[in-house]
Enzyme design. Structure first.
Site, short mmCIF file in Angstrom:
data_model
loop_
_atom_site.label_atom_id
_atom_site.label_comp_id
_atom_site.label_asym_id
_atom_site.label_seq_id
_atom_site.Cartn_x
_atom_site.Cartn_y
_atom_site.Cartn_z
N ILE A 135 0.85 -1.20 0.00
CA ILE A 135 0.00 0.00 0.00
C ILE A 135 0.88 1.24 0.00
O ILE A 135 1.70 1.41 0.89
CB ILE A 135 -0.92 0.04 1.25
CG1 ILE A 135 -1.66 -1.29 1.41
CG2 ILE A 135 -1.89 1.20 1.15
CD1 ILE A 135 -2.47 -1.37 2.69
N ASP A 200 4.89 -4.76 16.61
CA ASP A 200 5.10 -4.46 15.18
C ASP A 200 4.21 -3.29 14.74
O ASP A 200 4.67 -2.37 14.07
CB ASP A 200 4.79 -5.73 14.38
CG ASP A 200 4.81 -5.49 12.88
OD1 ASP A 200 5.91 -5.50 12.30
OD2 ASP A 200 3.73 -5.28 12.29
N LYS A 204 5.16 0.67 13.32
CA LYS A 204 4.63 1.27 12.10
C LYS A 204 3.94 2.61 12.40
O LYS A 204 4.00 3.54 11.60
CB LYS A 204 3.68 0.30 11.40
CG LYS A 204 4.46 -0.87 10.77
CD LYS A 204 3.59 -2.04 10.42
CE LYS A 204 4.41 -3.15 9.78
NZ LYS A 204 3.67 -4.41 9.71
N GLY A 301 3.98 -9.95 2.01
CA GLY A 301 4.09 -10.86 0.88
C GLY A 301 5.21 -10.45 -0.05
O GLY A 301 5.55 -9.28 -0.16
#
Lengths: 433, 433
Positions: A135, A200, A204, A301
């Site tokens: 994104i 995590d 971010k 991914g």
């Protein structure tokens, strides 16, 4: 013939292989938009044997081969972890090489230092892939939303936990069962701490806050919770009340100050983030002018993350062509001021077990009334022979007063707090005409 | 002191006023990210009296005052319509002024010519606000997704019709009733043709296709339908079958060719576009590497659209600072090849009335079998004493064969086709593990 830009890549794992693949498969388009041919010259790997059949590019186990190669213009760092990645990037920048990294831990913890060194050496440093994989949220914040004053950034920025919560909601499974499934599918690590405890996601939020508000929200200032305490019961009850539970990271500006949190949050079912399922990510941005926008896509991914890395490479190549490298990713900076706790508003979902005897419920309501916290919804159900399960959704109130009421509750032996999650107040997009 | 960039604005309606507001309110941030102070020097209006109390900037009814002013660096065009906007923009570019426009009709129909003139005069021409208001989708396609080969762009790009379909779905209202409501709220114009017949959406698909595929999809090649034929019954039946009806614009690449459509489409309820409600817009992009991403936000409105205009102004200002103006918004270009009709795959939702007599249903099934189109779902309900309503969702098949079967159906006096909408095949994001 077009000039060639040589890349040195540090790491040839999942994302590194993806970068290799995309640079090869999409070379025609990349060459057209940048004016260069781009290719990887040398890759740093741990074991040459492991990768020999994978690629015909030059492999090395010695980082100096890349850092000292004057023909290499750009370094892609996809090793992960802080060291030695940080050391390698600093060396590369000091040698005048541009750097693209996907390393969220490094950028969250040392982003300012690295940005400063990049600037001093007139080098580019980009890190789109460090948040929300494929994104393009960082570029959107820096470029497209530059015209706006961003008030709030709220997102599902951890794919592992979103996969788990989606599975729990769809199949009524327990946390333990879905964790085992996520581990079997490779979505969760053997030690899932970083994901399931919200660490995590908090990292971010540090990066997102820096670009959205121009401020440095310290990791320690982000109230951070995870999904271990979310049960299938919570998900089901929340759903009945019109909410979906997601692990949300949020950072909000308020009168020139910011505050941030990570934790399970009840979102109205109609909220766009409620429909973000499986391992997908989404970042919901509220601007004072644009209103509410959302950026949705794969959070991780091989190829999605590599797409972001290559889009950064394209930006560096354009900058090289235009002689504009080293200008910095974002020019927006403010003195960091944290919101005082008494100024933060919150609304909670509480699940508690209570001894089933006359007077306990009265104690509970007195406790919250004493801190001026009202209830929006209450559900009481028998839990076992001697106790009841009570679900409360409070009205919005001062977070400090809410937490004082909860401290009182926790010190009362007749009540046991089992879960406390934030609840999102209605937003524009969930309102009806 | 920072250098000032002067803007001349053509039009001071809704979007123009928004631009004024944002440049004033967010001047600190804009100045920090661009290195300039930016302000509107002169505004072209139809009647000076109407705006005199609104602003203290210089008002004129003579466009020459702006076009010939050497102190004005950038023109913002927010008048709408083709002429005289096109003429003014061409003159401005030839005078060496950069242009930012929100004019979708102009960019859809004359974007290539304007881009060419901008290039010849080393000027910038940006138009983020022309598609999907506040959503930074054009920049995402050009910059962030430059690393990817985009396979499909599909979106809800018309807010008026999305508002209407949302209302029809929520309240079971008829097309006529919601149109009246949308007109009363100012969401639909007195003559709603451009919106409800899909013309506005088709123009936006021309612009999206140009940036996504580097090809010029002619408006005439976009199979364009609107929402006049959508009934509350269709919406309700679709919902029972697991679908939401939205007015979708889609453009898809297939072996180096492209094809486009605009029309009502049945989307699986779990699809992220299904949850995009009211006047919001969203563009769903499928890339060969990134997979599926979605960009969501307000599709229109004073401040959202103005935010996009000002983000373009910021880009122009950065280009001026870096001496990189006139480089063009997108460098990605391909020879335009349209997909042959026999190569387009489709899947249809059909609603028809059929005389209720033995043999008609057999005729219907024989007709589709003859064109090798299978049925996925069929519902038959009594319509009145002499006829039945039949709903069919076909399997995916060749669009040419589907259309031949439908032509056969339309030539049979026992069957009357009442509605034919596309159905989206399952995508990654609606699939389960």
């Amino acid at each position: 013939m077009k000039k060639r830009l040589n890349i040195g890549i540090l790491g040839l794992g999942t994302v590194g292989s993806g970068v290799l693949h995309i640079l090869k498969e999409h070379q025609e388009k990349i060459s057209q938009v940048t004016g260069y041919t781009m290719g990887i010259k040398t890759a740093l790997v741990r074991q040459i044997e492991k990768h020999q059949n994978q690629t015909d590019i030059h492999l090395t186990t010695d980082v100096e081969t890349i850092l000292k190669d004057p023909e290499i213009h750009i370094i892609v760092e996809v090793m992960g972890s802080i060291e030695p990645a940080k050391d390698y990037i600093l060396q590369a920048l000091k040698q005048g090489k541009h750097v693209v990294t996907a390393n969220k831990d490094l950028i969250a913890l040392h982003g300012n230092e690295l940005t400063q060194v990049a600037k001093e050496n007139h080098c580019d440093l980009y890190y789109e892939a460090s948040v929300a994989g494929g994104i393009p949220i960082l570029r959107a914040l820096v470029d497209s939303l530059a015209a706006d004053n961003i008030k709030k950034v709220m997102g599902i920025v951890n794919g592992t936990t979103n996969f788990m919560l989606t599975k729990m909601a769809k199949n009524g499974l327990s946390y333990e069962a879905v964790l085992a499934e996520a581990q079997a599918l490779g979505f969760a690590e053997a030690d899932p701490t970083n994901d399931v405890d919200g660490i995590d996601a908090a990292r971010k939020m540090v990066i997102l806050s820096r670009l959205a508000f121009g401020m440095n929200l310290p990791l320690s200032a982000i109230s951070t919770g995870g999904i271990r305490s979310v049960t299938a019961t919570d998900i089901q009850i929340a759903h009945q009340l019109g909410y979906t539970i997601k692990l949300i990271g949020a950072a909000e500006e308020q009168n020139g100050t910011i505050h941030g949190m990570v934790g399970p949050m009840l979102l109205p079912n109609e909220h766009p983030l409620s429909g973000v399922n499986n391992e997908n990510n989404a970042v919901f941005v509220t601007g004072s002018s644009v209103g509410e926008t959302m950026f949705y896509g794969p959070g991780a991914g091989e190829l999605p993350t590599a797409t972001s890395v290559v889009s950064d490479l394209i930006t560096v190549a354009k900058n090289i062509r235009m002689h504009t490298t080293g200008d910095g990713f974002s020019h927006y900076q403010h003195e960091t001021k944290l919101t005082a706790k008494e100024d933060i508003q919150a609304k909670y979902y509480l699940r508690l077990n209570m001894t089933d005897q006359t007077g306990t419920f009265l104690k509970l309501t007195q406790l919250f009334a004493a801190h001026q916290i009202g209830f929006e919804q209450i559900i009481q159900q028998p839990f076992d022979q001697n106790s009841a399960m009570v679900i409360i959704i409070t009205h919005q109130g001062s977070k400090e007063q809410l937490d004082q009421a909860i401290a009182g509750l926790e010190s009362d032996s007749d009540m046991v707090l089992k879960a406390r999650f934030d609840v999102l107040e209605e937003s524009i997009c969930t309102k009806d005409y």
